[in-house]
Design an enzyme around this catalytic site. Structure first.
Site, short mmCIF file in Angstrom:
data_model
loop_
_atom_site.label_atom_id
_atom_site.label_comp_id
_atom_site.label_asym_id
_atom_site.label_seq_id
_atom_site.Cartn_x
_atom_site.Cartn_y
_atom_site.Cartn_z
N HIS A 380 0.90 -1.15 -0.05
CA HIS A 380 0.05 0.02 0.02
C HIS A 380 0.80 1.23 -0.07
O HIS A 380 0.73 2.12 -0.76
CB HIS A 380 -0.81 -0.15 1.19
CG HIS A 380 -1.71 0.98 1.48
ND1 HIS A 380 -3.16 1.18 1.00
CD2 HIS A 380 -1.26 2.43 2.18
CE1 HIS A 380 -3.56 2.41 1.34
NE2 HIS A 380 -2.52 3.22 1.79
N GLU A 381 2.08 1.18 1.04
CA GLU A 381 2.85 2.56 1.19
C GLU A 381 3.51 2.60 -0.37
O GLU A 381 3.68 3.89 -0.77
CB GLU A 381 3.33 2.47 2.18
CG GLU A 381 2.75 2.39 3.40
CD GLU A 381 1.66 3.54 3.66
OE1 GLU A 381 1.88 4.58 3.17
OE2 GLU A 381 0.61 3.50 4.39
N HIS A 384 1.59 4.02 -3.13
CA HIS A 384 1.17 5.54 -2.87
C HIS A 384 2.29 6.45 -3.76
O HIS A 384 2.22 7.66 -4.20
CB HIS A 384 1.61 6.04 -1.49
CG HIS A 384 0.29 6.26 -0.71
ND1 HIS A 384 -0.96 6.71 -1.09
CD2 HIS A 384 -0.24 5.61 0.39
CE1 HIS A 384 -1.91 6.71 -0.35
NE2 HIS A 384 -1.47 6.08 0.57
N ASP A 444 -4.90 1.11 -2.13
CA ASP A 444 -5.48 -0.19 -1.56
C ASP A 444 -5.36 -1.23 -2.66
O ASP A 444 -5.06 -2.47 -2.51
CB ASP A 444 -6.82 0.05 -1.09
CG ASP A 444 -7.03 0.60 0.34
OD1 ASP A 444 -6.09 0.45 1.08
OD2 ASP A 444 -8.04 1.33 0.32
#
Length: 544
Positions: A380-381, A384, A444
């Site tokens: 997820h990170e 980003h 996500d």
């Protein structure tokens, strides 16, 4: 004593900067003026002509920010002098009258102060040497200003960010004002600063809760060795770093399969991903005791809570003032926070110690749950870095365009598909805002997909169809998705969820699960969802 704010108030009044004889100081030092008053606070507050040492996201170093004064004491919603005198246990009428008069004088002065400096439309960025040349005609002796601020240690190569349009009216006003009036204002700004802290701490919180919060706030670095030794040993950290390595390698391989990217943009995307740092728990240098000792070398802790609070606030200000031009990653997250982040300006993923625990991770979890728990957070990170905002930053954390026109158009079409998808979800009559939540929806979706693929690549082909938990008729592949859904089972009340939906950059938890899995053919394959069913729609929004 902890609940008695009068103890802290008396300690502040006894501080040397509020008690020394101004007339004697002026006679013994002919240069003593408003600049000295501005920097007499030991708590990082210089309110006459404000200076702040802050972390610049472009240079990735601490620089110096010059700004205009703001309204603090005159904000009646924040400062109520009657409550303040009550909390300080000031009861004698003449003493209450004296304090009210002092405070009124400080408020009146602040009103005039804020009128004499206007903000620039665009911040001026210069080295200190360039700043001196640019502003040599100003009414202020900037060389002396910086010498007093930094005790003669200011360097010409420091970056100065100046937001003040014209300092002359402010300087003229300060030069004409009595020094006692200036000191009174700094004194009240200091008192109010601590009053905010004290008022919050002595509310309905327990001593244990307050001490725990202060320990995390002021001793974040010092806590690291304890967490490392007791809850986050080298084996656990190495295990999570290995998961991160698998996920990053998988993402890198998947970049070759995206036909909507042209080769030029694909090359830049690979460069950004390859350069992305992944820090788990802590940076290695923070294990060195001498670095941590240096941070706290001036702190003396005793049995007086108010004096201790002054000491740690003073230390934090001291460390910050010594940080100019140093490339130190600031403590963006407390050691115990259950969270993770992607820093676009550093192209850095940080996974905190707090989130690297059960239920997200345990050393003995089967790989499917490790990848779906902490692995999903890592994915997820990482994702980003390529979401609907951070796509603008390059491999070095600089904001610049690295996309060709065609690839950027394709990317925007894809994430707008996802915005439209999330705009259709309704909870208690409230629509999800797919634009507001776009960045985290992308993270996500992408994080779940790449962490699942990383699991298949490293373990899934061997044990994906096995059923590892006795009594539970679910395969490892199915457990992966079950664990992902379980992550967002928050159990919060409906009213709080509705309020949150209107402002939160994350979609409502149920939709974080449904939206992601509806876009994953891998999920439909594992659970045998028919094409066209709710969880296997004909149209899927896939970006990375």
């Amino acid at each position: 004593m902890y609940k008695d704010m009068s103890v802290g108030y008396k300690l502040l009044l006894d501080m040397e900067e509020f008690t020394f004889n101004l007339a004697e100081r002026q006679q013994s030092n002919e240069t003593f003026d408003w600049i000295n008053i501005n920097f007499m606070s030991n708590y990082g507050m210089y309110p006459l002509l404000p200076l702040k040492v802050h972390y610049d996201t472009e240079s990735r170093k601490f620089d110096v920010l010059l700004s205009t004064s703001g309204k603090v004491l005159g904000n009646s919603d924040v400062v109520d002098i009657k409550n303040l005198t009550r909390d300080f246990k000031i009861e004698r009428d003449e003493e209450v009258k004296q304090i009210e008069d002092e405070f009124e004088l400080a408020v009146s002065f602040e009103s005039n102060l804020t009128m004499h400096a206007k903000r620039r439309n665009q911040t001026e960025q210069l080295s200190l040497a360039e700043f001196y040349l640019q502003h040599k005609e100003d009414a202020l002796n900037w060389t002396r200003y910086f010498e007093v601020a930094f005790n003669g240690s200011a360097r010409n190569d420091w970056l100065i960010q100046n937001t003040i349009a014209n300092v002359d009216p402010l300087v003229n006003f300060l030069q004409k004002t009595e020094l006692e009036t200036l000191r009174n204002y700094v004194k009240w700004r200091t008192i109010v600063k601590f009053y905010y802290i004290w008022k919050y701490e002595v509310s309905d919180k327990s001593v244990e809760s307050s001490c725990r919060e202060h320990t995390g706030q002021y001793f974040n670095y010092a806590l690291l060795p304890w967490f490392i030794d007791n809850v986050y040993d080298a084996d656990r950290r190495a295990d999570i770093l290995q998961l991160a390595k698998h996920i990053k390698e998988t993402f890198y391989e998947l970049l070759d399969k995206y036909t909507w990217l042209d080769d030029e943009t694909r090359s830049h995307a690979k460069t950004k991903l390859r350069a992305m740092d992944i820090t788990v728990g802590y940076s290695d240098e923070m294990r060195h005791r001498d670095i941590i000792d240096k941070v706290y070398e001036d702190v003396e802790i005793g049995d007086n809570w108010y004096r201790n609070l002054q000491a740690v606030e003073r230390n934090r200000a001291r460390v910050r003032m010594r940080s100019v031009n140093k490339a130190i990653i600031p403590p963006l997250m407390s050691t115990r926070d259950v969270n993770a982040y992607y820093a676009d300006f550093l192209n850095l993923v940080f996974i905190g110690i707090g989130i690297s625990q059960a239920p997200f991770y345990h050393y003995k979890y089967p790989p499917s749950i490790k990848f779906s728990g902490i692995g999903n957070i890592i994915g997820h990170e990482m994702a980003h870095g390529f979401d609907s905002y951070c796509y603008q930053f390059n491999y070095d954390g600089k904001k610049m365009n690295w996309w060709t026109e065609a690839s950027l158009r394709n990317f925007k079409e894809r994430y707008r598909c996802m915005e439209s998808q999330y705009n259709k979800y309704i909870f208690h009559g409230v629509l999800t805002n797919g634009t507001l939540t776009s960045g985290d929806n992308i993270a996500d979706n992408v994080g779940t997909r790449i962490s699942y693929q990383a699991y298949l690549n490293s373990y899934g082909k061997l044990d994906g169809d096995k059923k590892p938990i006795p009594g539970l008729e679910l395969t490892n592949k199915q457990l992966y998705f079950l664990k992902f859904a379980q992550t967002w089972c928050t159990g919060k009340d409906d009213a709080s969820k509705v309020r949150k939906m209107k402002t939160d950059v994350h979609a409502y938890e149920e939709f974080r699960v449904i939206g992601t899995l509806q876009n994953m053919p891998e999920f439909s394959e594992v659970f045998k969802c028919k094409l066209g069913a709710d969880m296997n729609p004909l149209k899927k929004c896939v970006i990375w």
